[in-house]
Every structure is written in C-alpha cells, then in structure tokens.
Design an enzyme around this catalytic site. Structure first.
Site, PDB file in Angstrom:
ATOM      1  NE  ARG A   1      36.311  54.473  43.844  1.00  0.00           N
ATOM      2  CZ  ARG A   1      36.744  53.569  42.996  1.00  0.00           C
ATOM      3  NH1 ARG A   1      37.113  52.383  43.437  1.00  0.00           N
ATOM      4  NH2 ARG A   1      36.820  53.813  41.706  1.00  0.00           N
TER       5      ARG A   1
ATOM      6  CG  ASN B   1      39.723  56.768  43.628  1.00  0.00           C
ATOM      7  OD1 ASN B   1      40.817  56.411  43.198  1.00  0.00           O
ATOM      8  ND2 ASN B   1      38.627  56.673  42.882  1.00  0.00           N
TER       9      ASN B   1
ATOM     10  CG  ASP C   1      38.847  52.157  35.397  1.00  0.00           C
ATOM     11  OD1 ASP C   1      38.407  51.890  36.540  1.00  0.00           O
ATOM     12  OD2 ASP C   1      38.172  52.759  34.550  1.00  0.00           O
TER      13      ASP C   1
HETATM   14  C1  FPP Z   1      40.282  51.238  39.777  1.00  0.00           C
HETATM   15  O1  FPP Z   1      39.283  50.263  39.687  1.00  0.00           O
HETATM   16  C2  FPP Z   1      41.289  50.916  40.786  1.00  0.00           C
HETATM   17  C3  FPP Z   1      41.573  51.639  41.913  1.00  0.00           C
HETATM   18  C4  FPP Z   1      40.882  52.875  42.256  1.00  0.00           C
HETATM   19  C5  FPP Z   1      42.577  51.191  42.884  1.00  0.00           C
HETATM   20  C6  FPP Z   1      43.818  50.585  42.316  1.00  0.00           C
HETATM   21  C7  FPP Z   1      44.485  49.814  43.386  1.00  0.00           C
HETATM   22  C8  FPP Z   1      45.141  48.629  43.208  1.00  0.00           C
HETATM   23  C9  FPP Z   1      45.327  47.970  41.896  1.00  0.00           C
HETATM   24  C10 FPP Z   1      45.676  47.910  44.377  1.00  0.00           C
HETATM   25  C11 FPP Z   1      46.916  48.384  45.023  1.00  0.00           C
HETATM   26  C12 FPP Z   1      47.884  49.132  44.203  1.00  0.00           C
HETATM   27  C13 FPP Z   1      49.195  49.271  44.503  1.00  0.00           C
HETATM   28  C14 FPP Z   1      50.014  50.208  43.688  1.00  0.00           C
HETATM   29  C15 FPP Z   1      49.875  48.533  45.577  1.00  0.00           C
HETATM   30  P1  FPP Z   1      37.797  50.644  40.079  1.00  0.00           P
HETATM   31  O2  FPP Z   1      37.586  50.336  41.505  1.00  0.00           O
HETATM   32  O3  FPP Z   1      37.549  52.065  39.681  1.00  0.00           O
HETATM   33  O4  FPP Z   1      36.999  49.660  39.146  1.00  0.00           O
HETATM   34  P2  FPP Z   1      35.568  49.892  38.491  1.00  0.00           P
HETATM   35  O5  FPP Z   1      35.693  51.077  37.584  1.00  0.00           O
HETATM   36  O6  FPP Z   1      35.341  48.620  37.738  1.00  0.00           O
HETATM   37  O7  FPP Z   1      34.581  50.092  39.606  1.00  0.00           O
END
Ligand code: FPP
Length: 248
Positions: free
Chosen positions: A72, A69, A21
C-alpha cells in the site's frame, strides 16, 4: 429479543477469526480519507473484543495487517502503524482490567521498531491473563507462515533431529505461529468480499465461513452475535454423514 440472548453458551466456538475488511470503502462513501476508515475500525475492534470476551470466546484472531498490505502507499502504511501503536498503548490497561491476554502472529520482526516495542510490551504486560486471548495477525500471511514452518522442519531433518517419515500433520501444526491455539471454528469476513486472502489457510480446513455485507467500521456487538448464532445453527459434519453426527 436481542441477538445475544439467542446464543447458546454451551455451543460457542472456542476460536473465532476475523478478516476486518472495508475500512477504505466506508471512508470513501463518506467522502473522507482512508485513514478515517481505519480509525473508525478501531471502534469495531473494541466492540468485537468486548462481546467476544463477554460471551466466553477463548481466542479471537484479527487480521490487522497482511504481508500484502506492505504494497500500500507508504503514507497509509505509516499511519496504520501509528494507529496500531497508539491503540495498543491506550488499550493495554483495558485488556488487563478485563483479563484479556494479547498475542500476535506474523512476521513481527518486519514491523517498525516502535510498533514492535509497543506490541512486545503489551504482550508481556498481559501474559498472565486467562479470560480470552486476543491474537493480532500483523504482517501475517499464511503462505509466509507455512514457508517458514517448512524451512524450520527441513533444517531439523538436515540436522537429523527429525526423520521425513515422522513428519505428521501435528508436526506442521506445531511449527505454525498458531501452535498451541485451537483451529478457528468460525471465520468472519466483512465488506461482502468472499475471499480468504492468505489468512490461516492450514488452520481453516474445517472452519465455518461467515460473510457479511457490513463494512468493518460499521461492525458492532450485535453483528458479532449474529455471526455466532448463524454458526450455532449449522451442522458441522467433519466428513461424516448427518445421522452419525446426530447419534453421537
Ligand atoms: C481492511 O480494510 C483493513 C485493514 C487492512 C486494517 C485494519 C486495521 C484496523 C481496523 C485498525 C487497527 C486495528 C487494531 C487491531 C488495533 P481496507 O483498507 O482493505 O478497506 P477497503 O477494502 O475498503 O479498501
């Protein structure tokens, strides 16, 4: 001493789950768009997978995309799916070189066809690897998983393949996406949020939770090791008292 040297190899968790996260906030802090955060998050994924395999962790489950998600903005969903496709495509060779099997949990059929195809291909190409299993939770949520399990169990009951009184914890376990995978002993969440967010609710009944302020794109091998050390310094009682654990 670097963190890795403080890890006791005989007290490793078999299975570690991670709620990655903070990508969006990390990007915002830098005045960049959210996708910059997700792309940088891939570096953290690679570092973590490498360290987990190096240590001898058997299962690593990453919460990469939740059922929620899908709410979004479309533009972010599409870019995330493309990032997943390209990362899986690029990294399959490395997974094979490192004897790592790729697996997935979640509503895989709901993913765009390109993503599904890439994922299925990588799963097939890495299926004989034995060092570690990397489980990607994609379009996953625990309530979705449990609902689906209940539906399947109910169908079996209505077809008289299963008696209601024979439904045990094991029956439920066997109908989850994680069937065959041990429950995680450690769950890490980055970015300072203290929530589970619909991740592995059944499986984390006895899991140790570890929260770090680090935003996911900043998470490195050293941070993973710190989480393992923290886990190793805890006493896991499973409902027993401390003296019972010490004498066993
Ligand atoms: C959460 O941060 C992250 C995600 C929903 C996506 C995770 C994806 C990756 C790390 C990239 C690809 C992964 C793989 C396994 C190849 P957020 O967007 O919720 O952050 P925020 O809470 O700060 O808005």
């Amino acid at each position: 001493m670097i963190a890795k040297d403080k890890i006791q190899s005989d007290k490793l968790p078999k299975h570690v789950g991670i709620i990655m996260d903070g990508n969006g906030r990390w990007a915002k802090q830098k005045g960049k768009i959210r996708m910059f955060g997700h792309r940088s998050g891939v570096i953290a994924v690679k570092e973590t997978v490498e360290m987990a395999a190096e240590l001898g962790i058997q299962y690593l489950t990453l919460y990469a995309f939740s059922t929620e998600n899908w709410k979004r903005p479309k533009i972010e969903i599409n870019a995330l799916m493309e990032l997943l496709v390209s990362t899986i495509h690029k990294e399959t060779k490395t997974l094979n070189e490192n004897n790592i099997r790729l697996s997935a949990i979640g509503d895989i059929e709901s993913l765009p066809s390109s993503c599904r195809r890439e994922l299925k291909e990588a799963i097939e190409l890495t299926k004989n690897n034995t060092r570690m299993t990397l489980v990607l939770a994609l379009s996953y949520s625990s309530r979705w998983e449990l609902t689906r399990a209940m539906q399947t169990i109910a169908e079996k009951v209505s077809r008289k393949e299963l008696k209601p009184e024979d439904i045990s914890e094991e029956t439920i376990q066997n109908h989850l996406n994680t069937s065959g995978i041990p429950d995680p002993e450690l769950l890490i969440r980055t970015s300072g949020e203290h929530r589970i967010s619909n991740f592995l609710l059944w499986q984390i009944a006895y899991t140790e939770l570890y929260f770090t302020e680090k935003l996911w794109p900043d998470f490195r091998k050293e941070d993973f090791c710190e989480a393992i050390i923290n886990f190793q310094n805890r006493e896991r009682r499973f409902g027993k008292i401390s003296e019972q654990i010490k004498s066993s």
